[in-house]
Design an enzyme around this catalytic site. Structure first.
Site, short mmCIF file in Angstrom:
data_model
loop_
_atom_site.label_atom_id
_atom_site.label_comp_id
_atom_site.label_asym_id
_atom_site.label_seq_id
_atom_site.Cartn_x
_atom_site.Cartn_y
_atom_site.Cartn_z
N ARG A 17 -20.40 -8.72 40.09
CA ARG A 17 -21.21 -8.52 38.83
C ARG A 17 -21.65 -7.05 38.76
NH1 ARG A 17 -25.67 -12.82 38.94
NH2 ARG A 17 -25.35 -12.54 41.31
N LYS A 77 -28.12 -7.75 41.80
CA LYS A 77 -28.88 -8.30 43.08
C LYS A 77 -29.73 -7.55 43.75
CE LYS A 77 -28.65 -11.61 44.20
NZ LYS A 77 -29.19 -12.98 43.55
N TYR A 96 -32.59 -7.88 40.04
CA TYR A 96 -33.06 -9.16 40.39
C TYR A 96 -33.99 -8.56 41.78
CZ TYR A 96 -30.86 -12.46 37.08
OH TYR A 96 -30.53 -12.86 36.02
N HIS A 98 -36.24 -11.03 43.68
CA HIS A 98 -36.34 -12.30 44.63
C HIS A 98 -37.44 -12.12 45.88
CE1 HIS A 98 -34.18 -14.86 42.00
NE2 HIS A 98 -33.06 -14.07 42.05
N GLU A 120 -36.21 -11.27 37.30
CA GLU A 120 -36.58 -12.67 37.40
C GLU A 120 -38.24 -13.19 37.17
OE1 GLU A 120 -35.91 -11.25 40.27
OE2 GLU A 120 -37.39 -11.50 41.76
N SER A 136 -29.18 -18.63 35.21
CA SER A 136 -29.37 -19.99 35.54
C SER A 136 -28.59 -20.91 35.01
CB SER A 136 -31.01 -20.25 35.31
OG SER A 136 -31.79 -19.61 36.08
N ASP A 200 -38.59 -33.78 37.67
CA ASP A 200 -39.36 -32.67 37.28
C ASP A 200 -40.76 -33.22 37.41
OD1 ASP A 200 -38.39 -29.78 35.68
OD2 ASP A 200 -40.48 -30.31 35.89
N ARG A 205 -41.51 -31.46 30.26
CA ARG A 205 -40.16 -31.11 30.31
C ARG A 205 -39.24 -32.29 30.28
NH1 ARG A 205 -36.26 -27.99 28.76
NH2 ARG A 205 -34.63 -27.68 30.11
N LEU A 242 -38.39 -24.26 40.38
CA LEU A 242 -38.96 -23.08 40.47
C LEU A 242 -40.34 -22.91 40.24
CD1 LEU A 242 -38.47 -19.95 40.81
CD2 LEU A 242 -38.23 -19.77 38.38
N VAL A 269 -29.70 -24.56 44.67
CA VAL A 269 -29.64 -23.35 43.89
C VAL A 269 -30.86 -22.55 44.02
CG1 VAL A 269 -29.48 -22.41 41.38
CG2 VAL A 269 -28.37 -24.77 42.31
N ILE A 271 -32.28 -21.35 46.57
CA ILE A 271 -32.32 -20.88 47.79
C ILE A 271 -32.56 -19.30 47.60
CG2 ILE A 271 -29.56 -20.17 47.51
CD1 ILE A 271 -31.54 -21.12 50.99
N ASP A 272 -32.35 -18.75 46.48
CA ASP A 272 -32.67 -17.15 46.23
C ASP A 272 -34.28 -17.15 46.56
OD1 ASP A 272 -33.19 -18.51 44.05
OD2 ASP A 272 -32.17 -17.04 42.59
N VAL A 300 -25.44 -20.80 48.35
CA VAL A 300 -25.19 -19.36 47.98
C VAL A 300 -26.10 -18.97 47.21
CG1 VAL A 300 -23.29 -17.96 46.88
CG2 VAL A 300 -22.51 -20.15 48.13
N1 LIG Z 1 -28.69 -19.27 43.81
C1 LIG Z 1 -28.38 -18.63 42.62
O1 LIG Z 1 -27.32 -18.05 42.46
C2 LIG Z 1 -29.11 -18.81 41.38
C3 LIG Z 1 -28.86 -18.44 40.29
C4 LIG Z 1 -29.72 -18.39 39.11
C5 LIG Z 1 -31.05 -19.36 39.35
N2 LIG Z 1 -31.10 -19.46 40.51
C6 LIG Z 1 -32.65 -19.96 40.90
O2 LIG Z 1 -32.73 -21.54 40.60
C7 LIG Z 1 -34.10 -21.89 40.36
C8 LIG Z 1 -34.43 -22.77 39.14
O3 LIG Z 1 -34.38 -21.66 38.21
P1 LIG Z 1 -34.58 -22.15 36.77
O4 LIG Z 1 -34.34 -20.86 35.71
O5 LIG Z 1 -33.91 -23.48 36.37
O6 LIG Z 1 -35.98 -22.16 36.62
P2 LIG Z 1 -36.89 -23.18 35.43
O7 LIG Z 1 -38.52 -22.38 35.43
O8 LIG Z 1 -36.30 -23.09 34.17
O9 LIG Z 1 -36.95 -24.27 35.97
C9 LIG Z 1 -37.88 -24.80 37.42
C10 LIG Z 1 -38.00 -26.18 37.15
O10 LIG Z 1 -38.56 -26.80 38.29
C11 LIG Z 1 -39.74 -27.48 37.94
N3 LIG Z 1 -40.54 -27.66 39.39
C12 LIG Z 1 -41.42 -26.85 39.88
N4 LIG Z 1 -41.93 -27.57 41.02
C13 LIG Z 1 -41.23 -28.77 41.07
C14 LIG Z 1 -41.25 -29.75 42.07
N5 LIG Z 1 -42.14 -29.59 43.29
N6 LIG Z 1 -40.44 -30.72 41.77
C15 LIG Z 1 -39.59 -30.97 40.71
N7 LIG Z 1 -39.57 -29.98 39.59
C16 LIG Z 1 -40.28 -28.91 39.86
C17 LIG Z 1 -40.34 -26.94 36.94
O11 LIG Z 1 -41.22 -27.78 36.32
C18 LIG Z 1 -39.31 -26.17 35.94
O12 LIG Z 1 -38.78 -27.31 34.95
C19 LIG Z 1 -34.66 -20.34 40.65
O13 LIG Z 1 -35.41 -20.28 41.94
C20 LIG Z 1 -33.80 -19.37 40.21
O14 LIG Z 1 -34.18 -18.26 41.00
C21 LIG Z 1 -30.61 -19.29 41.76
#
Ligand SMILES: NC(=O)c1ccc[n+]([C@@H]2O[C@H](COP(=O)([O-])OP(=O)(O)OC[C@H]3O[C@@H](n4cnc5c(N)ncnc54)[C@H](O)[C@@H]3O)[C@@H](O)[C@H]2O)c1
Length: 378
Positions: A17, A77, A96, A98, A120, A136, A200, A205, A242, A269, A271-272, A300
């Site tokens: 990117r 990143k 970003y 993290h 983020e 996301s 969740d 939600r 998250l 997902v 993991i970051d 990843v």
């Molecule tokens: N690996 C990647 O390339 C990549 C890319 C994009 C986002 N992400 C990561 O994905 C994760 C999720 O992002 P998002 O935008 O969906 O966040 P979000 O805030 O939209 O959603 C997170 C959800 O998790 C729920 N939650 C929190 N604690 C919980 C638990 N203990 N049990 C069940 N649910 C719980 C929350 O209520 C919320 O609905 C983040 O860590 C983000 O950084 C990673």
């Protein structure tokens, strides 16, 4: 004021990117700013140097030149060590970050004296994360695609087709965390005709998801016991939890892997933010999976980096209004005008200004106003 905006090429492994498109250059230049792009920075996203130049950008040969010429550095990143070494107190870094699972990076960024704004943790008026959401959406969709692929036998999976066929049952997909990632992962899994369960801890939600999906998946409260009881049936589990800015909560432990079928797949997902399965560790697109106790793990950290032509445009559509505010007004006036942008400032003047990061990395927290004053005095 005239801002000098710098766009270095991304150097994280398998990251294609770039932080700006030609449209973004045009908007900045039209507003009177200067834009310096590192040679070849857009290549991975099919954007050539000439495309940037045509809109008024200056192409510079090296990252050193870009950091030297610009005060406002934008990225995708988190900065790699050689990039952190280029940061000075005069710089603002907008990318970003993290930081919660990364104490060494946090300390190094604080030591640089630069002001570091994390995509983020920027919030909109409703407390949502407008600069995380587009990535996301992409990561959620990739999560199901990747999981379906990893379930194939030659790749070490159980050898089950997500949607089944007439007369043979579909796979069970558990999505833990029903936010932006989780909803998009579930959309694709439903589209592939899997049996889908979204977990969740927010009842509101779950209510929204129930309406959005119109009963085409089950929504479940994410208690430890509820998840544990479903593990023996799961073929694919997507971790998408998250807590804003904080280290990801753990939702599956190593002991619980013994409850799962051999060859089933975990996609983390989150993991970051440190990962939400106890056995997760960061992987890359070149070597995306590994096995623990017979369970395949895909972790990843930059999933959207694999689809740069979609991701670069989705990301920059969202970041551009904030970038324009930072360029037009400067950091202090921009964060004063927009409290949601202020939530993005994680580090200023050598201080940690985002409480969940300070707590996670064990460093003191300073209110933003004090830290910005220290930064301006430096
Ligand atoms: N690996 C990647 O390339 C990549 C890319 C994009 C986002 N992400 C990561 O994905 C994760 C999720 O992002 P998002 O935008 O969906 O966040 P979000 O805030 O939209 O959603 C997170 C959800 O998790 C729920 N939650 C929190 N604690 C919980 C638990 N203990 N049990 C069940 N649910 C719980 C929350 O209520 C919320 O609905 C983040 O860590 C983000 O950084 C990673």
């Amino acid at each position: 004021m005239t801002a000098k905006v710098g766009v270095p090429a991304e150097i994280k492994a398998d990251e294609y990117r770039v932080a700006i498109t030609p449209s973004g250059v045009r908007e900045l230049v039209d507003a009177g700013h200067e834009v310096f792009v590192q040679r070849g920075a857009g290549e991975g996203s099919a954007i050539g140097d000439r495309d940037y130049e045509a809109q008024g950008a200056v192409i510079l040969p090296t990252a050193d030149d870009v950091f030297g010429a610009a005060d406002l550095i934008i990225g995708v990143k988190e900065p790699q060590p050689e990039e952190v070494a280029r940061l000075e107190p005069r710089h603002t870094l907008f990318t970003y970050l993290h930081l919660a699972p990364a104490p060494e990076l946090t300390k190094a960024l604080a030591d640089s004296g630069a002001t570091c704004i994390a995509y983020e943790t920027v919030e909109d008026r409703d407390g949502r994360l407008p600069l995380l959401a587009p990535m996301s959406e992409v990561a959620g969709k990739i999560a199901t695609q990747a999981g379906a692929f990893m379930l194939e036998k030659p790749l070490g999976g159980r050898g089950i087709l997500l949607g089944g066929v007439p007369g043979v049952a579909a796979a069970n997909v558990l999505v833990i965390g029903g936010g932006v990632v989780g909803m998009n992962a579930a959309f694709i899994a439903i589209g592939m005709e899997a049996d889908v369960f979204v977990y969740d801890r927010s009842i509101d939600r779950l209510r929204e998801l129930d309406i959005i999906f119109g009963g085409r998946c089950s929504t479940c409260y994410a208690s430890t016991l509820e998840i544990e009881q479903r593990l023996p049936e799961a073929d694919l589990i997507i971790g998408a939890v998250l807590i804003h800015g904080a280290r990801a909560p753990r939702v599956v432990t190593r002991d619980q892997l013994a409850l799962m079928k051999r060859g089933s797949v975990l996609v983390d997902v989150s993991i970051d933010q440190g990962g939400c399965f106890e056995t997760s560790r960061p992987t890359t697109h070149s070597d995306p999976t590994y096995e623990v106790d017979g369970i395949r793990h895909y972790c990843v950290t930059n999933m959207p980096g694999a689809t740069p032509i979609t991701s670069t445009y989705a990301l920059t559509n969202a970041t551009l209004p904030y970038l324009l505010d930072l360029a037009n007004l400067g950091v202090r006036a921009a964060v004063t005008a927009n409290p949601g942008l202020a939530r993005g400032v994680n580090i200023a003047g050598g201080h940690i200004t985002y409480a969940p990061v300070a707590e996670a990395v064990g460093l003191p927290y300073s209110p933003l106003e004090e830290a910005l004053t220290a930064s301006e005095a430096a």
